[in-house]
Write an enzyme that holds these catalytic residues in place. Structure first.
Site, PDB file in Angstrom:
ATOM      1  N   GLY A 185      78.688 -55.911 -65.297  1.00 22.76           N
ATOM      2  CA  GLY A 185      79.380 -55.430 -64.104  1.00 22.76           C
ATOM      3  C   GLY A 185      79.199 -53.966 -63.758  1.00 22.76           C
ATOM      4  O   GLY A 185      79.778 -53.502 -62.783  1.00 22.76           O
ATOM      5  N   ARG A 202      72.734 -56.544 -63.369  1.00 24.12           N
ATOM      6  CA  ARG A 202      72.368 -55.681 -62.239  1.00 24.12           C
ATOM      7  C   ARG A 202      71.867 -54.295 -62.691  1.00 24.12           C
ATOM      8  O   ARG A 202      70.868 -53.797 -62.184  1.00 24.12           O
ATOM      9  CB  ARG A 202      73.600 -55.493 -61.347  1.00 24.12           C
ATOM     10  CG  ARG A 202      73.345 -54.737 -60.048  1.00 24.12           C
ATOM     11  CD  ARG A 202      74.674 -54.402 -59.358  1.00 24.12           C
ATOM     12  NE  ARG A 202      75.551 -55.543 -59.250  1.00 24.12           N
ATOM     13  CZ  ARG A 202      75.528 -56.419 -58.249  1.00 24.12           C
ATOM     14  NH1 ARG A 202      74.721 -56.230 -57.231  1.00 24.12           N
ATOM     15  NH2 ARG A 202      76.349 -57.448 -58.251  1.00 24.12           N
ATOM     16  N   ARG A 259      71.572 -61.084 -49.507  1.00 19.92           N
ATOM     17  CA  ARG A 259      72.806 -60.368 -49.864  1.00 19.92           C
ATOM     18  C   ARG A 259      73.535 -59.779 -48.670  1.00 19.92           C
ATOM     19  O   ARG A 259      74.750 -59.672 -48.681  1.00 19.92           O
ATOM     20  CB  ARG A 259      72.544 -59.322 -50.943  1.00 19.92           C
ATOM     21  CG  ARG A 259      72.173 -59.978 -52.282  1.00 19.92           C
ATOM     22  CD  ARG A 259      72.104 -59.002 -53.441  1.00 19.92           C
ATOM     23  NE  ARG A 259      73.395 -58.480 -53.818  1.00 19.92           N
ATOM     24  CZ  ARG A 259      73.819 -57.253 -53.584  1.00 19.92           C
ATOM     25  NH1 ARG A 259      73.024 -56.386 -52.981  1.00 19.92           N
ATOM     26  NH2 ARG A 259      75.011 -56.859 -53.956  1.00 19.92           N
ATOM     27  N   CYS A 309      65.773 -67.707 -38.328  1.00 17.88           N
ATOM     28  CA  CYS A 309      66.492 -68.079 -37.107  1.00 17.88           C
ATOM     29  C   CYS A 309      67.983 -68.112 -37.372  1.00 17.88           C
ATOM     30  O   CYS A 309      68.602 -69.180 -37.452  1.00 17.88           O
ATOM     31  CB  CYS A 309      65.995 -69.431 -36.625  1.00 17.88           C
ATOM     32  SG  CYS A 309      64.243 -69.382 -36.282  1.00 17.88           S
ATOM     33  N   GLU A 310      68.553 -66.932 -37.542  1.00 17.16           N
ATOM     34  CA  GLU A 310      69.975 -66.734 -37.832  1.00 17.16           C
ATOM     35  C   GLU A 310      70.283 -65.321 -37.362  1.00 17.16           C
ATOM     36  O   GLU A 310      69.611 -64.386 -37.794  1.00 17.16           O
ATOM     37  CB  GLU A 310      70.217 -66.658 -39.332  1.00 17.16           C
ATOM     38  CG  GLU A 310      70.454 -67.829 -40.208  1.00 17.16           C
ATOM     39  CD  GLU A 310      71.429 -68.857 -39.827  1.00 17.16           C
ATOM     40  OE1 GLU A 310      72.567 -68.513 -39.489  1.00 17.16           O
ATOM     41  OE2 GLU A 310      71.056 -70.025 -39.868  1.00 17.16           O
TER      42      GLU A 310
HETATM   43  C1  LIG Z   1      77.021 -62.042 -63.467  1.00 16.48           C
HETATM   44  C2  LIG Z   1      77.515 -61.926 -64.827  1.00 16.48           C
HETATM   45  C3  LIG Z   1      77.131 -60.850 -65.632  1.00 16.48           C
HETATM   46  C4  LIG Z   1      76.265 -59.726 -65.126  1.00 16.48           C
HETATM   47  O1  LIG Z   1      76.919 -58.948 -64.187  1.00 16.48           O
HETATM   48  P1  LIG Z   1      76.185 -57.670 -63.583  1.00 16.48           P
HETATM   49  O2  LIG Z   1      77.152 -57.194 -62.555  1.00 16.48           O
HETATM   50  O3  LIG Z   1      74.905 -58.122 -63.006  1.00 16.48           O
HETATM   51  O4  LIG Z   1      76.010 -56.700 -64.698  1.00 16.48           O
HETATM   52  C5  LIG Z   1      77.579 -60.828 -66.934  1.00 16.48           C
HETATM   53  N1  LIG Z   1      78.358 -61.809 -67.419  1.00 16.48           N
HETATM   54  C6  LIG Z   1      78.755 -62.849 -66.666  1.00 16.48           C
HETATM   55  C7  LIG Z   1      79.583 -63.890 -67.269  1.00 16.48           C
HETATM   56  C8  LIG Z   1      78.356 -62.939 -65.353  1.00 16.48           C
HETATM   57  O5  LIG Z   1      78.764 -63.973 -64.624  1.00 16.48           O
END
Ligand SMILES: *Cc1c(COP(=O)(O)O)cnc(C)c1O
Length: 442
Positions: free
Chosen positions: A249, A297, A334, A365-366
């Site tokens: 995250g 990410r 996204r 086409c959106e």
């Molecule tokens: C998506 C996810 C991650 C990775 O999250 P990032 O924001 O990409 O670092 C880690 N663990 C779980 C369970 C996830 O669903």
């Protein structure tokens, strides 16, 4: 333009990614094209790995959350960097195994794992399944019994911390399809349930509080709550948490509204988590758990850039100027999904001043098929190479064939040279699974 870790502007005034000229890449491979800087990916994996090594005696493992970008080459890199991976489907598991990734370092997630996915995970003898329902625990137990084995699991729990990019909230009970809430007692109940199963070994807990988070405090509060909960379970159920998985995250830079963190800066997040785990372990007189984190990410996001060719330009006087590209929501959904923001650069004229406010439109086409709205650029012309930065995560992995557009190929840049890691699709690929029933044949 901000000098990015992976990006530079070279003497020709062109954007360079990991030492490769973006304009040359566009010529060599065509557009749209996903470009990944291998050095950046390795650096990020290394920062997390080395932080666990140095600050936690190596008593843990980094898992690359491969849903951010999954293909065989990325699993090879993760393996070479001595980290683990997590997968969220049979398809990701298959890809990792095809790449020769060691099964014992694969963790599997998912709120509704299918029977065949559980079977495949057990057959492959993956390290751990992160269970997220009663029925799943039953299935794992039954399938493990059939195979005469005991499967290690973690339980996904919900600490009641909901984090967003620039803010987080704590809620007593969280409405989420993921996990079991600590606050409403369901996490305790499912712990007790998992402990009754003979062919399941409950090793500990998993939590993941959200994505694109910059607030260290939100991660730390989640750790506090999970550690307090683990202490409670030790007392009430005599259950010892051996493993703690804190999810991923960590936020990345997309636009200048985001914080810009150099790879080494991400060590601070992990250090803060480790500090809280240790503090709480001491407070509750618990053993320090084997620690897992799952960044996705932050490992691949800033390592990736997508290159497009500018096509039609349409100005609606007094309203907007649309710059259309040869890609769109089929390679990057996204914006359509979350109105995500991105930074564009004209790769062939990267030193020119931005003089216009434009919106970058895809070719689908959106009306909602946009990549960036009201962003500044030099005056774009048809044929310019447009780069969208920070597209390494959740772009290729979310790509689709809408309008029967072909999903673009991915190239990996290593020491200035690029090679395919995902080849381009062809029209034949798009028709591969089509069947015309006999009665419809011409
Ligand atoms: C998506 C996810 C991650 C990775 O999250 P990032 O924001 O990409 O670092 C880690 N663990 C779980 C369970 C996830 O669903």
């Amino acid at each position: 333009m901000n000098e990015r870790n992976t990006l530079k502007i070279n003497q020709d005034g062109h954007l360079e990614i990991g030492g490769a000229d973006a304009v040359s890449l566009a010529k060599q491979f065509g557009t749209p094209l996903y470009v990944f800087d291998e050095a950046y990916i390795r650096r990020m994996m290394g920062v997390y790995r080395d932080t666990i090594l140095k600050k936690y005696d190596g008593n843990g493992l980094v898992l690359y959350a491969s849903k951010a970008f999954s293909c065989q080459a990325i699993y090879r890199i993760a393996d070479q960097e001595n980290i683990g991976v997590d997968v969220v489907s049979g398809g990701e598991l298959y890809t990792a195994l095809q790449a020769g990734f060691p099964a014992e370092k694969i963790y599997m997630h998912g709120n509704n794992k299918l029977d065949y996915e559980i079977g495949e995970a057990l057959d492959a003898k993956i390290g751990c399944i992160v269970a997220d329902s009663y029925s799943e625990i039953d299935k794992i137990d039954a399938e493990a019994a059939k195979r005469g084995m005991v499967q290690t699991i973690l339980l996904r729990i919900n600490p009641g911390v909901e984090a967003h990019t620039h803010a987080f909230v704590q809620t007593a009970t969280t409405d989420s399809k993921f996990g079991f809430s600590i606050a409403n007692g369901t996490a305790e109940k499912i712990t007790a349930y998992a402990l009754t199963k003979k062919n399941v070994k409950l090793a500990g807990y998993h939590c993941h509080i959200g994505s694109q988070i910059f607030e260290k405090e939100s991660f730390v509060i989640a750790v506090t709550k999970v550690m307090d909960f683990a202490a409670e379970m030790k007392e009430k159920l005599r259950f010892t948490m051996e493993t703690l998985n804190l999810g991923g995250g960590f936020g990345i830079w997309y636009t200048d509204e985001d914080r810009k963190i150099p790879p080494e800066g991400y060590a601070e997040y992990l250090e803060a988590l480790i500090g809280e785990v240790q503090r709480k372990a001491q407070e509750h007189d618990m053993q320090e758990p084997f620690l897992l984190i799952e960044p996705g990410r932050s490992i691949v996001g800033e390592a990736g850039v997508t290159l497009y060719t500018v096509g039609a330009i349409k100005e609606i006087p007094g309203v907007k100027k649309y710059v259309a590209i040869d890609g769109g929501m089929f390679d990057n959904p996204r914006y359509a999904l979350y109105e995500s923001k991105y930074t564009p650069i004209l790769a062939n004229r990267a030193t020119e001043a931005c003089t216009e406010l434009v919106s970058i439109a895809g070719k689908c086409c959106e009306s909602g098929d946009m990549i960036a709205v009201n962003v500044s650029l030099p005056k774009a012309q048809s044929g310019d190479i447009l780069a969208i930065l920070s597209t390494g995560a959740y772009n290729y992995s979310m790509a689709m064939n809408y309008n029967r557009n072909m999903i673009p190929p991915c190239v990996l840049v290593h020491e200035g040279k690029a090679e395919y890691i995902v080849r381009p699709q062809s029209y034949e690929d798009l028709n591969r699974n089509d069947v015309i029933p006999e009665r419809l044949k011409k």
